[in-house]
Design a protein around this motif. Structure first.
Motif, PDB file in Angstrom:
ATOM      1  N   ASP A 115      43.930  33.261  47.624  1.00 10.17           N
ATOM      2  CA  ASP A 115      43.538  34.566  48.148  1.00 10.17           C
ATOM      3  C   ASP A 115      42.728  34.322  49.407  1.00 10.17           C
ATOM      4  N   ASP A 116      43.319  34.616  50.568  1.00  9.49           N
ATOM      5  CA  ASP A 116      42.612  34.385  51.831  1.00  9.49           C
ATOM      6  C   ASP A 116      41.779  35.589  52.255  1.00  9.49           C
ATOM      7  N   ALA A 117      41.773  36.648  51.428  1.00 11.27           N
ATOM      8  CA  ALA A 117      40.961  37.826  51.720  1.00 11.27           C
ATOM      9  C   ALA A 117      40.198  38.262  50.469  1.00 11.27           C
ATOM     10  N   PRO A 118      39.350  37.363  49.920  1.00 14.01           N
ATOM     11  CA  PRO A 118      38.635  37.728  48.695  1.00 14.01           C
ATOM     12  C   PRO A 118      37.595  38.815  48.965  1.00 14.01           C
ATOM     13  N   ILE A 119      37.379  39.644  47.955  1.00 10.30           N
ATOM     14  CA  ILE A 119      36.341  40.657  47.995  1.00 10.30           C
ATOM     15  C   ILE A 119      35.562  40.560  46.689  1.00 10.30           C
ATOM     16  N   PRO A 120      34.345  41.083  46.638  1.00  8.46           N
ATOM     17  CA  PRO A 120      33.610  41.041  45.367  1.00  8.46           C
ATOM     18  C   PRO A 120      34.411  41.719  44.257  1.00  8.46           C
ATOM     19  N   GLY A 121      34.394  41.117  43.101  1.00  9.20           N
ATOM     20  CA  GLY A 121      35.136  41.651  41.966  1.00  9.20           C
ATOM     21  C   GLY A 121      35.476  40.563  40.981  1.00  9.20           C
ATOM     22  N   TYR A 122      36.753  40.516  40.551  1.00  2.73           N
ATOM     23  CA  TYR A 122      37.141  39.502  39.563  1.00  2.73           C
ATOM     24  C   TYR A 122      38.644  39.237  39.609  1.00  2.73           C
ATOM     25  N   TYR A 123      39.012  38.078  39.064  1.00  4.37           N
ATOM     26  CA  TYR A 123      40.401  37.698  38.819  1.00  4.37           C
ATOM     27  C   TYR A 123      40.557  37.501  37.321  1.00  4.37           C
ATOM     28  N   ASN A 136      63.636  43.865  38.623  1.00  9.28           N
ATOM     29  CA  ASN A 136      62.547  44.794  38.898  1.00  9.28           C
ATOM     30  C   ASN A 136      61.593  44.952  37.715  1.00  9.28           C
ATOM     31  N   PHE A 137      61.788  44.204  36.640  1.00 13.14           N
ATOM     32  CA  PHE A 137      60.932  44.280  35.460  1.00 13.14           C
ATOM     33  C   PHE A 137      59.594  43.630  35.760  1.00 13.14           C
ATOM     34  N   THR A 138      58.492  44.336  35.485  1.00 13.87           N
ATOM     35  CA  THR A 138      57.159  43.799  35.780  1.00 13.87           C
ATOM     36  C   THR A 138      56.757  42.709  34.799  1.00 13.87           C
ATOM     37  N   GLY A 139      57.300  42.749  33.587  1.00 10.12           N
ATOM     38  CA  GLY A 139      56.980  41.720  32.611  1.00 10.12           C
ATOM     39  C   GLY A 139      55.757  42.024  31.777  1.00 10.12           C
ATOM     40  N   ARG A 140      55.093  43.132  31.986  1.00  9.70           N
ATOM     41  CA  ARG A 140      53.874  43.452  31.242  1.00  9.70           C
ATOM     42  C   ARG A 140      54.215  44.408  30.108  1.00  9.70           C
ATOM     43  N   ASP A 141      54.426  43.848  28.929  1.00 12.72           N
ATOM     44  CA  ASP A 141      54.785  44.650  27.771  1.00 12.72           C
ATOM     45  C   ASP A 141      54.153  44.022  26.533  1.00 12.72           C
ATOM     46  N   TRP A 142      53.617  44.845  25.647  1.00 12.68           N
ATOM     47  CA  TRP A 142      52.948  44.307  24.461  1.00 12.68           C
ATOM     48  C   TRP A 142      53.876  43.430  23.634  1.00 12.68           C
ATOM     49  N   ASN A 143      55.187  43.696  23.678  1.00  8.93           N
ATOM     50  CA  ASN A 143      56.134  42.919  22.884  1.00  8.93           C
ATOM     51  C   ASN A 143      56.204  41.457  23.287  1.00  8.93           C
ATOM     52  N   ASN A 144      55.870  41.135  24.541  1.00  6.39           N
ATOM     53  CA  ASN A 144      56.024  39.763  25.000  1.00  6.39           C
ATOM     54  C   ASN A 144      54.719  39.149  25.513  1.00  6.39           C
ATOM     55  N   THR A 145      53.590  39.732  25.148  1.00  7.63           N
ATOM     56  CA  THR A 145      52.290  39.186  25.562  1.00  7.63           C
ATOM     57  C   THR A 145      52.044  37.849  24.870  1.00  7.63           C
ATOM     58  N   LEU A 146      51.678  36.834  25.665  1.00 11.00           N
ATOM     59  CA  LEU A 146      51.354  35.515  25.120  1.00 11.00           C
ATOM     60  C   LEU A 146      49.879  35.169  25.256  1.00 11.00           C
ATOM     61  N   LEU A 147      49.231  35.633  26.333  1.00  9.95           N
ATOM     62  CA  LEU A 147      47.860  35.197  26.588  1.00  9.95           C
ATOM     63  C   LEU A 147      47.171  36.193  27.515  1.00  9.95           C
ATOM     64  N   LEU A 148      45.891  36.469  27.230  1.00  7.06           N
ATOM     65  CA  LEU A 148      45.051  37.303  28.087  1.00  7.06           C
ATOM     66  C   LEU A 148      43.743  36.555  28.318  1.00  7.06           C
ATOM     67  N   SER A 149      43.382  36.364  29.589  1.00  7.29           N
ATOM     68  CA  SER A 149      42.153  35.618  29.897  1.00  7.29           C
ATOM     69  C   SER A 149      40.975  36.569  30.090  1.00  7.29           C
ATOM     70  N   ASN A 150      39.795  36.000  30.060  1.00  9.41           N
ATOM     71  CA  ASN A 150      38.604  36.692  30.533  1.00  9.41           C
ATOM     72  C   ASN A 150      38.552  36.514  32.041  1.00  9.41           C
ATOM     73  N   PRO A 151      37.732  37.291  32.734  1.00  8.14           N
ATOM     74  CA  PRO A 151      37.706  37.206  34.185  1.00  8.14           C
ATOM     75  C   PRO A 151      36.839  36.067  34.726  1.00  8.14           C
ATOM     76  N   ILE A 152      37.172  35.705  35.971  1.00 14.51           N
ATOM     77  CA  ILE A 152      36.288  34.917  36.824  1.00 14.51           C
ATOM     78  C   ILE A 152      35.813  35.896  37.886  1.00 14.51           C
ATOM     79  N   PHE A 153      34.517  36.022  38.040  1.00 12.45           N
ATOM     80  CA  PHE A 153      33.946  36.984  38.978  1.00 12.45           C
ATOM     81  C   PHE A 153      33.779  36.352  40.356  1.00 12.45           C
ATOM     82  N   VAL A 154      33.807  37.184  41.401  1.00 15.67           N
ATOM     83  CA  VAL A 154      33.618  36.741  42.762  1.00 15.67           C
ATOM     84  C   VAL A 154      32.486  37.561  43.369  1.00 15.67           C
ATOM     85  N   ALA A 155      31.494  36.857  43.940  1.00  9.71           N
ATOM     86  CA  ALA A 155      30.345  37.549  44.551  1.00  9.71           C
ATOM     87  C   ALA A 155      30.648  37.912  45.982  1.00  9.71           C
TER      88      ALA A 155
END
Length: 155
Positions: A115-123, A136-155
């Protein structure tokens, strides 16, 4: 904290009881585990393991930590035990930022995002199994969820 909820436990669609939490802690004591959860050093998974780090200049952060960002941010993602081809999605401040599709692999899968244009927030990361689907499928569906991370914050 991982958990499952099923309103149709007999259909087998909800994978009841198969989600687990991974907590990075100094020990296996309840105090250390709760501290790991409290500071955000945890993720939920249906199998894959995760290392998630962010770098900018001389600064480095992992889940639950804050990255001091003087410039470009580099995200390192390491996954193991991918039983399915997967789509790894990076969210920036809750919105889609980028993704990469990876093959199934029990060995290490290492990815980098920039990310060459970071702003305060999180990934944050989301990992989804990829089935045969239109481009065109986004891939975000509860049926195929494998992993969800916690965020890394950016100051």
């Amino acid at each position: 904290v991982a958990g499952t909820d099923s309103h149709d436990a007999f259909s087998g669609r909800h994978r009841l009881g198969q989600v687990f939490s991974v907590v990075y802690a100094d020990s296996l004591s309840s105090t250390a585990l709760l501290e790991g959860v409290r500071v955000g050093r945890a993720y939920v998974s249906l199998g894959p393991t995760l290392e998630f780090r962010a770098f900018s200049g001389d600064s480095e952060a992992t889940m639950g930590q804050t990255l001091d960002s003087p410039g470009e941010v580099r995200l390192e993602v390491t996954l193991e035990k991918l039983d399915y081809p997967a789509r790894v999605i990076v969210l920036k401040n809750g919105l889609y930022y980028a993704h990469k599709d990876v093959p199934a692999a029990q060995e290490v899968t290492a990815l980098e995002f920039f990310d060459d244009a970071p702003i305060p927030g999180y990934y944050r990361l989301e990992v989804f199994a990829r089935e045969a689907q239109p481009t065109n499928f986004t891939g975000r569906d509860w049926n195929n969820t494998l992993l969800l991370s916690n965020p890394i914050f950016v100051a």
